[in-house]
Design an enzyme around this catalytic site. Structure first.
Site, PDB file in Angstrom:
ATOM      1  N   ASP A  27       0.844  -1.188   0.000  1.00 17.35           N
ATOM      2  CA  ASP A  27       0.000   0.000   0.000  1.00 17.35           C
ATOM      3  C   ASP A  27       0.881   1.239   0.000  1.00 17.35           C
ATOM      4  O   ASP A  27       1.742   1.403   0.873  1.00 17.35           O
ATOM      5  CB  ASP A  27      -0.926  -0.004   1.218  1.00 17.35           C
ATOM      6  N   THR A  83      -3.103   5.473  -3.961  1.00 17.35           N
ATOM      7  CA  THR A  83      -2.013   6.177  -3.285  1.00 17.35           C
ATOM      8  C   THR A  83      -0.661   5.889  -3.927  1.00 17.35           C
ATOM      9  O   THR A  83       0.248   6.717  -3.839  1.00 17.35           O
ATOM     10  CB  THR A  83      -1.978   5.777  -1.802  1.00 17.35           C
ATOM     11  N   THR A  84      -0.529   4.726  -4.556  1.00 16.47           N
ATOM     12  CA  THR A  84       0.702   4.438  -5.287  1.00 16.47           C
ATOM     13  C   THR A  84       0.684   5.074  -6.672  1.00 16.47           C
ATOM     14  O   THR A  84       1.687   5.626  -7.130  1.00 16.47           O
ATOM     15  CB  THR A  84       0.902   2.918  -5.412  1.00 16.47           C
ATOM     16  N   ASP A 120      -9.245  -0.090   2.438  1.00 14.29           N
ATOM     17  CA  ASP A 120      -9.150   0.391   1.063  1.00 14.29           C
ATOM     18  C   ASP A 120     -10.403   0.038   0.270  1.00 14.29           C
ATOM     19  O   ASP A 120     -10.880   0.843  -0.550  1.00 14.29           O
ATOM     20  CB  ASP A 120      -7.918  -0.191   0.382  1.00 14.29           C
TER      21      ASP A 120
END
Length: 590
Positions: free
Chosen positions: A64, A97-98, A398
């Site tokens: 994550d 988020t990545t 998530d």
């Protein structure tokens, strides 16, 4: 004349650490791209995991992006901006988020090439903003509407998010569970999801398949039946107290001296009488299940109070966390009571059953059959060890965030790199229509978006150049649903693979990445504290500096330097004095 010369000398010292524009820009680009490159291999369903160990020896295994960047210790300001970028994406959308950091890194790489062509930073930033506006308009055109009543599609979206996690093999278990939890706390008119109505409870033991949704409450600590109290209550009347069932203590420290056994017996009888009165008042309200808040000042319950409660057939669950009080009260319909005087029948909650259940890893207490109008649920997560359990918790969060994004904006996009490659083609056409330097910048922005399908193919072990080239040709021929199928290792119709993502996630990632990149590009200088105040200087150097400053610096600068020298001399004096005393009077080991 001498005063103006002193001011110039003072300014020279104050801004001696002013870094040149080219060095600052190169440093910022290098630091930001290093952060993006560090987590780029974690993107996609076949992304690699990272293992991070902290100072305390705790190990974290995850892919994550927000979790990894939060655990990384970065020093450079531009690198910190990338960490904040991932955090902002986590707050806004909860997923991607990545991707947002990878896109930002690709845009910075494109900007670096544009700098080599002599294009100014302001021109690049303005062109990137124009490209962002066109990209957001194209995303809305590509988006597909969705209804919250279509649970099958919601499960597909939640499973797509879970497929890139460590627990991807259990997406068929966690995906429907997250959808069921969200649909129970929202309705068709809702515009957001309040995660305070969804409580995630973790307990080590069992398998990930044992994770379940409970329409009520789950307490992982089990019941307090030290005195053989009840472990199952039907038609429960539940009370929630925030005071202790233990002997009271005074507000100040004191000591009670007991000289004989009669006084000891009297103190014990008074303590038992006090606790018995409390338990009788609780029983008189009809309460048969008692929830006790955790206390840090003294014992919340004692063996004596548990004995009296067991005799009166009252089930006790202690050590309720303070942060869970609001959720427990909202779920059960009860009111927390801070004193025995406030405890009454009207403040009790109700449930059909309260049962202590044996599970792998220990006993838990389940409260089921709460009121139908209570829009709260509990997710009971299981895992074989703490690392797996923490990853299950993050994955469920998530998936819930993806569903929240759909509640906020009820549109979805196709996954597998399809929207990014489509945006790249459209922005390239838009850049050709623009003239001058903006055309180069917009086409560079479009080319940077291809980093997502390129990275997906690379992390899956495919040939990224051939895959992206084929994907680009398919979209150029009008096949908008073509995407990278990492399981089959080829380009397929991504809708048949049920790979979708919320519109809000992609839109937020592009917006935040572009804004952060434009902010970094417009930084052309960095001013650090003067080296005189940052690096240690010997006493003789400071003395000579003060004597010289008297003739060349203004009085204010001279006084500040003189005060610094006097302060260090005073500190040195106290250190020598303490060392002398400890030498004369050494401590004796006991």
């Amino acid at each position: 004349m001498s005063q103006s010369g002193g001011q110039q000398a003072g300014n020279a010292v104050q801004f001696s650490e002013h870094t040149k524009e080219g060095d600052v820009r190169s440093s910022n680009l290098l630091a930001a791209k290093a952060v993006a490159e560090a987590i780029r291999t974690s993107l996609g369903p076949r992304g690699m995991d990272k293992m991070i160990s902290d100072e305390r020896g705790e190990v974290l295994i995850s892919n994550d992006g927000a979790t990894l960047l939060r655990k990384m210790k970065v020093v450079h300001p531009a690198a910190k901006m990338m960490v904040e970028l991932s955090r902002a994406q986590d707050v806004e959308a909860g997923d991607g988020t990545t991707s947002v950091v990878v896109i930002a890194g690709a845009l910075l790489n494109a900007a670096e090439k544009l700098f080599g062509k002599g294009i100014h930073a302001s021109v690049i930033a303005d062109a990137f903003q124009q490209a962002l506006v066109q990209a957001k308009a194209a995303l809305v055109e590509l988006a597909l509407p969705i209804q919250l009543s279509d649970k099958e599609t919601l499960v597909k979206l939640a499973s797509t998010s879970l497929n890139s996690k460590v627990v991807c093999d259990y997406a068929s278990v966690l995906g429907p569970l997250a959808v069921e939890a969200v649909t129970r706390v929202v309705d068709e008119e809702s515009t957001n999801v309040d995660f305070r109505n969804i409580r995630v409870v973790k307990k080590v033991g069992g398998l990930i398949e044992d994770t379940q949704l409970v329409e009520g409450l789950v307490f992982p600590q089990g019941s307090a039946h030290a005195a053989n109290g009840p472990s199952f209550i039907e038609n429960a009347k539940i009370g929630l107290i925030q005071f202790c069932l233990s002997p009271p203590k005074s507000n100040m420290d004191n000591q009670v001296v007991i000289s004989d056994y009669q006084q000891m017996d009297r103190a014990s009888r008074e303590e038992s009488r006090y606790l018995l009165d409390l338990v009788r008042k609780i029983k008189s309200t009809g309460c048969n299940v008692l929830l006790v808040q955790k206390s840090i000042l003294r014992d919340a319950v004692t063996d004596t109070s548990l004995h009296f409660l067991a005799k009166m057939k009252i089930m006790v669950v202690k050590d309720i966390e303070r942060s869970d009080i609001e959720f427990v009260a909202r779920t059960l319909g009860c009111q927390p009571c801070a004193s025995i005087e406030a405890f009454s029948k009207e403040k009790l909650g109700a449930a059909k059953a309260v049962e202590e259940v044996k599970t792998h890893g220990g006993k838990v207490v389940k409260v089921t059959g709460v009121a139908a109008d209570t829009k709260t649920v509990s997710i009971f997560c299981r895992g074989s060890n703490q690392l797996v359990l923490d990853e299950v918790d993050r994955s469920v969060h998530d998936a819930l965030c993806v569903l929240r994004s759909l509640v906020k904006r009820r549109f979805m996009l196709m996954g597998g790199g399809a929207p990014e490659i489509e945006l790249a083609l459209r922005l390239a056409e838009f850049g050709k229509k623009k003239g001058g330097r903006e055309s180069y910048c917009i086409r560079a922005y479009a080319e940077a978006l291809e980093v997502i399908p390129y990275t997906l193919a690379e992390n899956a072990g495919l040939d990224p150049i051939s895959i992206v080239t084929e994907l680009r040709n398919r979209h150029a021929n009008g096949d908008r649903s073509a995407g990278i199928n990492v399981r089959k290792g080829t380009i397929t119709d991504i809708t048949e693979e049920n790979v979708f993502q919320p519109l809000l996630v992609t839109e937020s990632a592009l917006t935040l990445a572009t804004e952060t990149v434009c902010m970094i590009l417009k930084i052309d200088g960095a001013i650090h504290p003067p080296s005189l105040l940052r690096t240690p200087v010997s006493f003789s150097q400071q003395t000579c500096c003060c004597v010289g400053c008297f003739f060349f610096f203004p009085p204010s600068i001279f006084l500040s330097l003189l005060w610094k020298v006097l302060s260090e001399c005073l500190c040195l004096y106290f250190v020598l004095l303490t060392t002398h005393r400890s030498t004369r009077y050494p401590r004796c080991a006991v």
